[in-house]
Motif scaffolding. Structure first.
Motif, short mmCIF file in Angstrom:
data_model
loop_
_atom_site.label_atom_id
_atom_site.label_comp_id
_atom_site.label_asym_id
_atom_site.label_seq_id
_atom_site.Cartn_x
_atom_site.Cartn_y
_atom_site.Cartn_z
N UNK A 13 1.03 -1.27 0.07
CA UNK A 13 -0.06 -0.24 0.03
C UNK A 13 0.90 1.32 -0.01
N UNK A 14 0.54 2.20 -0.84
CA UNK A 14 -0.65 2.39 -1.63
C UNK A 14 -0.60 1.23 -2.79
N UNK A 15 -1.67 1.02 -3.28
CA UNK A 15 -1.90 -0.24 -4.18
C UNK A 15 -1.23 -0.12 -5.50
N UNK A 16 -0.90 1.35 -6.05
CA UNK A 16 -0.21 1.20 -7.13
C UNK A 16 0.31 2.54 -7.36
N UNK A 17 0.92 2.88 -8.75
CA UNK A 17 1.10 4.31 -9.13
C UNK A 17 -0.16 5.08 -9.27
N UNK A 18 -0.34 6.19 -8.87
CA UNK A 18 -1.63 6.96 -8.88
C UNK A 18 -1.82 7.46 -10.44
N UNK A 19 -3.06 6.89 -11.03
CA UNK A 19 -3.44 7.18 -12.11
C UNK A 19 -4.28 8.72 -12.11
N UNK A 20 -3.44 9.74 -12.41
CA UNK A 20 -4.24 11.23 -12.35
C UNK A 20 -4.78 11.31 -10.96
N UNK A 21 -6.32 11.45 -11.14
CA UNK A 21 -7.13 11.69 -10.10
C UNK A 21 -8.06 10.51 -9.79
N UNK A 22 -7.81 9.38 -10.82
CA UNK A 22 -8.68 8.12 -10.68
C UNK A 22 -8.49 7.35 -9.21
N UNK A 23 -9.48 6.86 -8.72
CA UNK A 23 -9.40 6.15 -7.52
C UNK A 23 -9.05 4.76 -7.73
N UNK A 24 -8.22 4.17 -7.14
CA UNK A 24 -8.01 2.59 -7.64
C UNK A 24 -9.16 1.84 -7.38
N UNK A 25 -9.34 0.99 -8.39
CA UNK A 25 -10.90 0.47 -8.23
C UNK A 25 -10.63 -0.95 -7.35
N UNK A 26 -9.57 -1.28 -6.61
CA UNK A 26 -9.54 -2.19 -5.77
C UNK A 26 -10.13 -1.69 -4.42
N UNK A 27 -10.37 -0.44 -4.14
CA UNK A 27 -11.07 0.33 -3.03
C UNK A 27 -12.42 -0.37 -3.19
N UNK A 28 -12.88 -0.32 -4.18
CA UNK A 28 -14.60 -0.71 -4.27
C UNK A 28 -14.79 -2.12 -3.78
N UNK A 29 -13.88 -2.84 -4.36
CA UNK A 29 -13.84 -4.18 -3.97
C UNK A 29 -13.63 -4.36 -2.56
N UNK A 30 -12.50 -3.73 -1.93
CA UNK A 30 -12.49 -3.80 -0.56
C UNK A 30 -13.56 -3.55 0.26
N UNK A 31 -14.13 -2.59 0.12
CA UNK A 31 -15.23 -2.06 0.79
C UNK A 31 -16.60 -3.14 0.86
N UNK A 32 -16.60 -4.00 -0.33
CA UNK A 32 -17.78 -4.97 -0.28
C UNK A 32 -17.35 -6.13 0.40
N UNK A 33 -15.95 -6.48 0.00
CA UNK A 33 -15.64 -7.97 0.30
C UNK A 33 -14.50 -8.21 1.41
N UNK A 34 -13.86 -6.93 1.82
CA UNK A 34 -12.82 -7.21 2.75
C UNK A 34 -12.52 -5.78 3.32
N UNK A 35 -13.53 -5.09 3.92
CA UNK A 35 -13.57 -3.84 4.18
C UNK A 35 -12.32 -3.41 5.19
N UNK A 36 -11.96 -4.15 6.02
CA UNK A 36 -10.68 -4.25 6.95
C UNK A 36 -9.62 -5.17 6.34
N UNK A 37 -8.77 -4.67 5.88
CA UNK A 37 -7.43 -5.47 5.38
C UNK A 37 -6.23 -5.10 5.88
N UNK A 38 -5.50 -6.05 5.81
CA UNK A 38 -3.97 -6.06 6.27
C UNK A 38 -3.24 -5.31 4.86
N UNK A 39 -2.28 -4.39 5.39
CA UNK A 39 -1.50 -3.64 4.33
C UNK A 39 -0.20 -3.53 4.94
N UNK A 40 1.06 -3.18 4.01
CA UNK A 40 2.34 -2.91 4.28
C UNK A 40 2.63 -1.79 3.37
#
Length: 401
Positions: A13-40
């Motif tokens: 984390x962060x999940x990848x290189x920022x793409x302009x002002x686009x929010x990484x789509x992984x956030x949407x999946x995490x909110x529904x599938x794994x809202x609390x997740x482990x990161x480094x």
């Protein structure tokens, strides 16, 4: 009750290189599938990441989560050195004391008194843009000088010294954009300069923010130490300058690339305050808040958090939570209730929020009123974005009108 501490490798984390002002789509999946997740993160210990609005609100506002507890820990971060120091690394009541004294200096009345001067500065900058003729880089010609001049007016910084602030302030939001020795050099210069302003105000009281801090320090029941005053002033500078520079340009970019919303705002300038709030929600300025440490065992989002675990709130993800915001990935300047985390939440909510709101409102009002045909001067794909900073922003924004 889930405890996924040992369930697998933590996500980078962060999940990848920022793409302009686009929010990484992984956030949407995490909110529904794994809202609390482990990161480094690149530096420091592993952490939990909260991605839903309700959970982020808890992390930022619940007293069971502590900033001060991280002072003696290898705090998860994106920089080799710690950046969340001073008032940012405190809990109540120590934090409350500094926040209260700062609040006496940065009042809503003081901010509103600056609005006419801010509008005058903005109009002068547009005059200079018009004299130069298009195309013009909005970052260099408008966003940066507007924020610099306003914060310097607030601090009582002489005009001749304003250029120094632009150089030093980047060190307050760096990750890898500057080498560590240069960061420390800039921060040392900034702190020395602020100490000099404080000494001047003590000898010759003034009505500016530094003068108000000195008065609060010298006449209040809770006395600020000299290092506390310098740290507090530096924090106010960071809150009131670099992020505002970035957001002015970001907001204009988003509007120029959302022509329907831009046309609506041009026809309804009364929507500017609502538009600023919606842009604060929509634009992913930074990936996440500073880590908070759980002070006791608790459950967050169905996951067991142990005492001493660091938890990070993903502000940008929370701002796109469909459980709170209808059609969350759409920009809607007519949106009603807007409980975004653009300025954070809780005791550490940005102390410069009202100043930033005022500047952003004035910036949009001035540009919409004075340059109704404002448009990108280059293809969107040609724009260059900053890297190595805690915030996302454009290096330049060429515009025409």
């Amino acid at each position: 009750m889930a405890d996924t501490r040992q369930s697998g490798t933590a996500r980078s984390y962060p999940f990848g290189v920022p793409d302009r002002l686009n929010l990484d789509p992984l956030y949407a999946r995490l909110r529904t599938q794994e809202p609390i997740t482990r990161v480094r993160l690149p530096f420091g210990e592993e952490a939990w990441l909260a991605t839903r609005h309700a959970d982020v609100r808890t992390v930022l506002g619940d007293p069971r989560f502590s900033r001060a507890a991280g002072v003696v820990r290898d705090e998860p971060r994106t920089t080799p050195q710690r950046v969340g120091t001073g008032i940012l690394a405190m809990d109540p009541p120590a934090h409350s004391r500094l926040r209260r004294l700062a609040g006496k200096a940065l009042t809503a009345r003081r901010v509103e008194q600056l609005r006419p001067a801010t509008a005058e500065i903005a109009n002068d900058l547009v005059d200079a843009m018009a004299a130069a003729g298009p195309p013009v880089d909005l970052v260099g010609a408008f966003s940066t000088p507007l924020a610099v001049r306003v914060i310097c007016r607030l601090f009582g910084v002489p005009d001749a010294d304003q250029g120094l602030f632009g150089t030093w302030s980047e060190a307050t939001v760096w990750t890898t954009s500057l080498p560590p020795d240069r960061v420390m050099e800039h921060l040392g210069s900034l702190h020395a300069y602020l100490a000099g302003l404080i000494a001047q105000r003590r000898n010759a009281p003034t009505g500016d923010l530094i003068g108000a801090l000195v008065q609060a320090r010298d006449t209040g029941d809770d006395r600020l130490s000299e290092p506390e005053m310098v740290e507090l002033a530096a924090g106010l500078l960071a809150a009131g300058h670099e992020t505002t520079v970035t957001q002015i340009s970001n907001f204009v970019y988003v509007l120029l690339t959302n022509p329907g919303q831009l046309a609506l705002l041009r026809s309804r300038p009364d929507l500017v305050p609502a538009a600023v709030e919606e842009l604060l929600r929509y634009v992913p300025l930074g990936a996440a808040a500073f880590a908070r440490y759980a002070t006791e065992d608790l459950t967050l989002g169905g996951v067991r958090i142990r005492a001493g675990d660091p938890v990070i709130g993903a502000l940008s993800s929370a701002n796109r939570d469909g459980a709170v915001f209808a059609d969350p990935d759409a920009l809607d300047i007519t949106r009603g209730a807007n409980p975004h985390f653009g300025f954070g939440h809780g005791v550490h909510q940005c102390i410069g929020a009202q100043l930033a709101r005022m500047e952003l409102q004035v910036a949009l009002q001035t540009l919409l009123g004075r340059a109704p045909a404002l448009a990108l001067a280059v293809d969107e794909k040609e724009l260059e974005w900053k890297s190595g900073l805690l915030v996302r922003g454009l290096r330049a924004l060429p515009v025409t009108w």
